[in-house]
Design an enzyme around this catalytic site. Structure first.
Site, PDB file in Angstrom:
ATOM      1  N   PHE A  57       0.811  -1.218   0.000  1.00  0.00           N
ATOM      2  CA  PHE A  57       0.000   0.000   0.000  1.00  0.00           C
ATOM      3  C   PHE A  57       0.847   1.272   0.000  1.00  0.00           C
ATOM      4  CE2 PHE A  57      -2.927  -3.104   0.481  1.00  0.00           C
ATOM      5  CZ  PHE A  57      -4.026  -2.945   1.304  1.00  0.00           C
ATOM      6  N   GLU A  77      -1.098   3.370  -9.647  1.00  0.00           N
ATOM      7  CA  GLU A  77      -1.661   4.314  -8.693  1.00  0.00           C
ATOM      8  C   GLU A  77      -2.828   5.115  -9.257  1.00  0.00           C
ATOM      9  OE1 GLU A  77       1.924   5.685  -5.947  1.00  0.00           O
ATOM     10  OE2 GLU A  77       2.522   5.371  -8.005  1.00  0.00           O
TER      11      GLU A  77
HETATM   12 MO1  MOS Z   1       3.960   4.845  -4.481  1.00  0.00          MO
HETATM   13  S1  MOS Z   1       3.009   4.769  -2.702  1.00  0.00           S
HETATM   14  O1  MOS Z   1       4.846   6.187  -4.853  1.00  0.00           O
HETATM   15  O2  MOS Z   1       4.415   3.340  -4.966  1.00  0.00           O
END
Ligand code: MOS
Length: 763
Positions: free
Chosen positions: A252, A730
């Protein structure tokens, strides 16, 4: 070495849905994780953590703890002070998640700091002894005044540019003047809460010495930083440290760099002459790792009467610790998302007596775009415009701050695809009018956007005379599906089946790679893989054209297809024959990929465990991935209960190499976004996190998960990098919080500007 992009004109494997190659092992329990490592003589550790936010340890009385049967030894700063050298934060040129050394002295810098490490024969004995040491408050403290959050008298607030030398607040034009002249303005404060990573796999490490060589089994998404950081902390040669992460049971955004507990466990293992394993408790995870810090934002948006933005002011403030120059800046995205001639951003950090925060999935975009995308919705209401129409009116092909073009700009394509699939036109523009029995119905939307990141990497490929390939790199399978993508990519470029490819990751004995973060894994590793495969193809083609069935063919024109080298005139030679002719034991290549815009220092950085994330787009263009999030919300008119029966997102993130794992990344992020909007919040009370368990820290579960759908919008982008990859790990969570808050407004007429949105807010 060239990247063979033409091989993707008619892909056999890449671009087609393919299940995870490690999926069966995971769902049948055969997959092993770091803490499954069984070692001869393994002892078990547990942590004692501080019960005050700030002060000094004036004494220990550990007799009761030491008397627990099976307790081997308790380590405190009295044993370990001076034994661990400080190293800097990963994002300040070092290796660590936190520059603070918890067992370095008698100082307590925050609640939940590690103050003792208990080692025992069993995990149960270790935990019981740790409870004895902590719960009877046998550790004695002298408490001091502290600051724990915004507005605390002892908080030290400073400009981010003063905390981090490389930070610049994006600005253009005279935003305050333009705001004063704007026909319509929206001015509001937005807030997001503390959130903690709660992966199923807990934090921990297993350390084993073999003479002067140390092996660490630890879930980490940057094993190179663990190796080199630990070497610096303990004065060891990095070559004497091996770090093995294996599969990672969720992170996470945590499990990033060198943890605070690894060196103490390693020293305990050395002192006891046996391997030691730590699996920290869920509660410990709230203070021995990082977290998403609370943020607040003052947004002032000005527009003309027909909805053109004329001014944007974004003043943001985030929490950080006293000892690390870490803060996630986010106005680089909010300042550049829409056309606007005058922008002023100011970012501040408030330093308080807490553990250092860290990245949590889409670290800046989740809070910062909640603020901006809520304000844009408020502006649409103020103007009486549809929120998608308002975004279209302010769409831009160039970044208003740098003036550079976006390498592609599919934001409105995402809104259009999403609006159609979601049924946006059925939305009554007037808030509070849609109903379903006792439920008020609201439809909301928001943008998702994230800059592309890419990193150098090195990789070894071995190709056997049996036609099997092994791909090896010290990168990590964090659950994102990179193992599958590497198998598909090697199959594509070597002309073999994915089942003929073995993937090895997560071990510092393999060629160095960077961190799994910033949605950079696919962009970084697939370019490295393509380059390595091209090296092998060229070597095989050279050998095959000397004699045999391909004699005299142009080596540059030969392709690897279906287990053979193939010439344009149709002549072929089996791959195994060519490999065996070169070396019956097989051939291999070790390749180093450096993205455009990064120099050799970036490669050196990953080889020494440091951070090296670039944009890959050189200086010519700005490259982002985009998305449009749509939420349907129900608010019960009597109880105020909020339900989200449907989420739909449309995403454009360059070339998609495996639509199956891509969708699973995106929908997982969207469900997390729902939790982020409605459930997740760490309660801070006098310096302590009070709901540090999964009973009281609420995450979205299966019962909360709505019908969730992720559409993939075509985004051909040759300028971003040779393979046209952007990364989407993300992208899915970003903007969901704003889409839900905007839908709640549409359902009820109530604007909630502080997350999470609660039943109480609806009464
Ligand atoms: Mo991210 S939480 O920059 O993999």
């Amino acid at each position: 070495m060239a990247i063979p992009t033409d091989a993707l004109d008619h892909p056999a494997w890449l671009g087609h849905p393919h299940p995870r190659v490690e999926g069966a092992a995971k769902v049948t329990g055969r997959a092993t994780y770091a803490s499954d490592t069984r070692l001869e003589g393994l002892a078990h550790a547990a942590l004692v953590t501080s019960t005050i936010p700030r002060g000094r340890i004036i004494g220990f009385d550990l007799a009761a703890a030491e008397a627990v049967p099976g307790c081997l030894r308790i380590f405190t700063h009295r044993d370990l002070a001076g034994a661990i050298r400080p190293v800097k934060h990963l994002m300040a040129g070092g290796f660590a998640n936190s520059g603070h050394l918890p067992l370095g002295s008698d100082a307590v810098a925050y609640a939940g700091q590690i103050v003792a490490l208990v080692v025992a024969e069993t995990i149960e004995a270790a935990r019981e002894a740790a409870r004895e040491a902590a719960a009877r408050t046998i550790v004695r403290y002298a408490a001091e005044d502290f600051a724990d959050g915004f507005d605390a008298p002892l908080a030290e607030t400073l400009r981010l540019a003063d905390l981090k030398r490389e930070h610049h607040d994006p600005r253009t034009g005279d935003a305050d003047g333009a705001l004063a002249r704007a026909a319509v303005t929206v001015s509001a404060r937005y807030g997001t809460p503390i959130q903690h990573h709660n992966p199923i796999e807990l934090f921990g490490t297993t350390c084993a010495w073999d003479g002067s060589r140390l092996t660490i089994h630890e879930p980490s998404r940057y094993i190179g930083a663990v190796r080199h950081g630990l070497a610096a902390q303990l004065g060891l040669d990095p070559a004497d440290i091996r770090v093995v992460s294996g599969l990672i049971g969720g992170h996470f955004g945590a499990k990033l760099a060198l943890a605070q507990y690894t060196a103490p466990v390693a020293l305990a293992a050395r002192a006891l002459g046996r391997p030691v394993s730590l699996v920290a408790s869920r509660r410990d995870g709230f203070t021995i790792a990082n977290y998403r810090p609370e943020t607040r934002h003052d947004i002032h948006l000005g527009a003309t009467g027909d909805g053109r933005f004329t001014a944007l002011v974004h003043e943001a403030e985030v929490i950080t610790s006293r000892f690390d120059p870490f803060a996630m800046e986010g106005t680089d995205v909010t300042a550049s998302l829409y056309a606007c001639p005058a922008v002023r951003t100011d970012e501040r950090a408030a330093r308080v007596d807490r553990n250092t925060p860290g990245p949590m999935r889409a670290p800046p975009e989740v809070p910062y775009l909640f603020a901006l995308e809520s304000a844009v919705d408020e502006m649409a209401v103020a103007l009486g415009l549809d929120p998608i129409a308002l975004r279209r009116r302010n769409d831009t092909a160039t970044d208003p701050i740098s003036g550079k073009p976006f390498s592609s700009r599919p934001l409105m394509a995402c809104f259009d695809a999403g609006a159609e699939a979601f049924g946006w036109p059925e939305r009554d523009p007037e808030p509070g009018r849609m109903r379903d029995g006792p439920w008020r119905v609201g439809l909301g939307c928001a943008a998702s956007a994230r800059p592309v990141k890419i990193s150098p990497a090195t990789m070894r490929i071995r190709l056997g005379a049996d036609g099997r390939a092994t791909v090896a790199s010290a990168h990590h399978e964090i659950g994102n599906g990179i193992t599958t993508l590497l198998a598909l990519g090697a199959a594509e470029w070597l002309g073999i089946a994915p089942e003929s490819v073995d993937i090895r990751l997560g071990d510092t004995d393999l060629p160095a790679a960077g961190l799994s973060g910033g949605s950079s894994t696919t962009t970084s590793l697939l370019h490295t893989l393509a380059q390595a495969c091209e090296t092998l193809r060229a070597r095989l083609a050279q050998a095959a054209t000397g004699a045999g069935p391909l004699a005299g063919a142009d080596p540059a024109a030969l392709r690897l297809r279906a287990g053979a080298l193939v010439a344009p005139d149709g002549r072929t030679c089996p791959l195994g024959t060519v490999v065996a002719g070169l070396d019956p034991a097989g051939i291999e290549t070790v390749t180093a990929f450096t993205p455009e815009g990064s120099g050799p220092e970036a490669l050196a950085a990953i080889e020494s465990g440091r951070m090296a994330l670039g944009t890959g787009a050189g200086s010519k263009a700005v490259s982002w991935a985009f998305g449009a999030q749509f939420a349907r919300v129900l608010v019960h008119e009597e109880t105020g209960e909020i339900r989200v029966p449907r989420l739909l997102g449309a995403f454009a993130a360059g070339r998609v190499l495996n639509p199956l794992t891509a969708r699973s990344q995106l929908t997982g992020g969207m469900i997390w976004g729902l939790g982020s909007a409605l459930l997740e919040e760490t309660i801070l009370d006098r310096g302590h996190y009070r709901n540090a368990d999964l009973a009281e820290y609420l995450v979205a579960t299966a019962a909360d998960a709505p019908a969730v759908e992720a559409l993939l919008v075509p985004d051909p982008d040759d300028a971003v990098n040779p393979l046209g990859l952007k990364g989407l790990g993300e992208l899915g969570i970003i903007g969901v919080n704003a889409a839900i808050a905007n839908a709640v407004f549409h359902a009820t007429g109530r604007r909630i500007r502080t997350l999470p949105i609660r039943v109480e807010d609806m009464l």
